[in-house]
Design an enzyme around this catalytic site. Sequence first.
Site, PDB file in Angstrom:
ATOM      1  CE  LYS A  41     -36.730 -78.638 -47.750  1.00  0.00           C
ATOM      2  NZ  LYS A  41     -36.818 -77.209 -48.037  1.00  0.00           N
ATOM      3  CD  GLN A  91     -39.548 -75.046 -49.142  1.00  0.00           C
ATOM      4  OE1 GLN A  91     -39.152 -75.773 -48.238  1.00  0.00           O
ATOM      5  NE2 GLN A  91     -38.978 -75.047 -50.337  1.00  0.00           N
ATOM      6  CG  ASP A 136     -32.445 -73.584 -45.779  1.00  0.00           C
ATOM      7  OD1 ASP A 136     -32.158 -74.732 -46.164  1.00  0.00           O
ATOM      8  OD2 ASP A 136     -33.559 -73.053 -45.950  1.00  0.00           O
TER       9      ASP A 136
END
Length: 282
Positions: free
Chosen positions: A52, A96, A119
């Site tokens: 990422k 995460q 997200d």
Amino acid sequence: MAILIDGKAIAADVKAGVAEKCAALKEKGIEPALAVILVGEDPASQVYVRNKARACKACGMKSHVIRMPEETTQEELIAKIREINADDAIHGLLIQLPLPKHLDEAAALSEVDWKKDVDGFHLMNAGALLSGQASVLPCTPAGCIELLKRSGVELKGANAVVIGRSNIVGKPMALLLLQENCTVTVCHSKTKNLGEITKNADILVAAIGRAKFVKADMIKPGAAVIDVGINRLEDGTLAGDVDFEEAEKVAGWITPVPGGVGPMTIAMLMENTVRAAEAQAK
Ligand code: NDP
């Protein structure tokens, strides 16, 4: 033989568009920035976070990786989330997953400012998706839709079957396919006669987490098969949820693993972050 959907190439295209948007924002004095909170030492998570950060760099976006020790408490995690929420120089924040077992994932996700939730996991964004008003779409399912569209797969009126009903893949995938006017069936571990259902799918999305689970005899000839699964085999190699070698002989389109959905997930994260930066600039 199925047409191979090249996730890497399509992701590169998406990221090139993101890079242009980042450059335009920089001209206005805004540098889009993504923060990633990584708690603990999970090896797969380390790889994802590194990828990422690399993608951010390639798009001309700033990235901050906040590493917290395995023994981080819920209070410490929430304090860190609040600190980033309050930082105007950071436009996107993701945690995460998975978090270490002692931490409450749902509670942590709901602390993220929903405007920075790149997200798309915050309840506010999940609700917006359900009611067709989403401004941010969960990265993996959004990436799957993009792969289908850019490969010329007809969505309108298609019978779509999703195997898996997780909050991060299966359920939002089903909602997005519905939004694209597919007729959607969602299957899971209690589904009876799974193979009979999947055999009717013009579009089959596998998000199960079981290596090579979908066999050729479960696939309708000519179907578009999207393999979300990432499974590590004993020999260290990666395999999807679809038995690729068998399936490519039957399917009309197929995504490989690796090189299919994975790169698109990251590309859509970049897209969500630049959009968040644009929205916050207004
Ligand atoms: P979950 O474990 O949360 O969900 C798996 C789903 O598969 C569940 O709904 C489960 O059903 C269903 N399932 C399990 N066994 C069967 C079975 N025998 N028959 C039918 N359905 C079954 O996984 P995720 O959704 O988080 O992830 C799925 C896969 O996708 C994993 O391999 C993961 O690594 C990968 N992934 C890949 C991403 C990418 O970027 N490419 C991003 C995110 C995930 P039930 O609900 O009944 O238990």
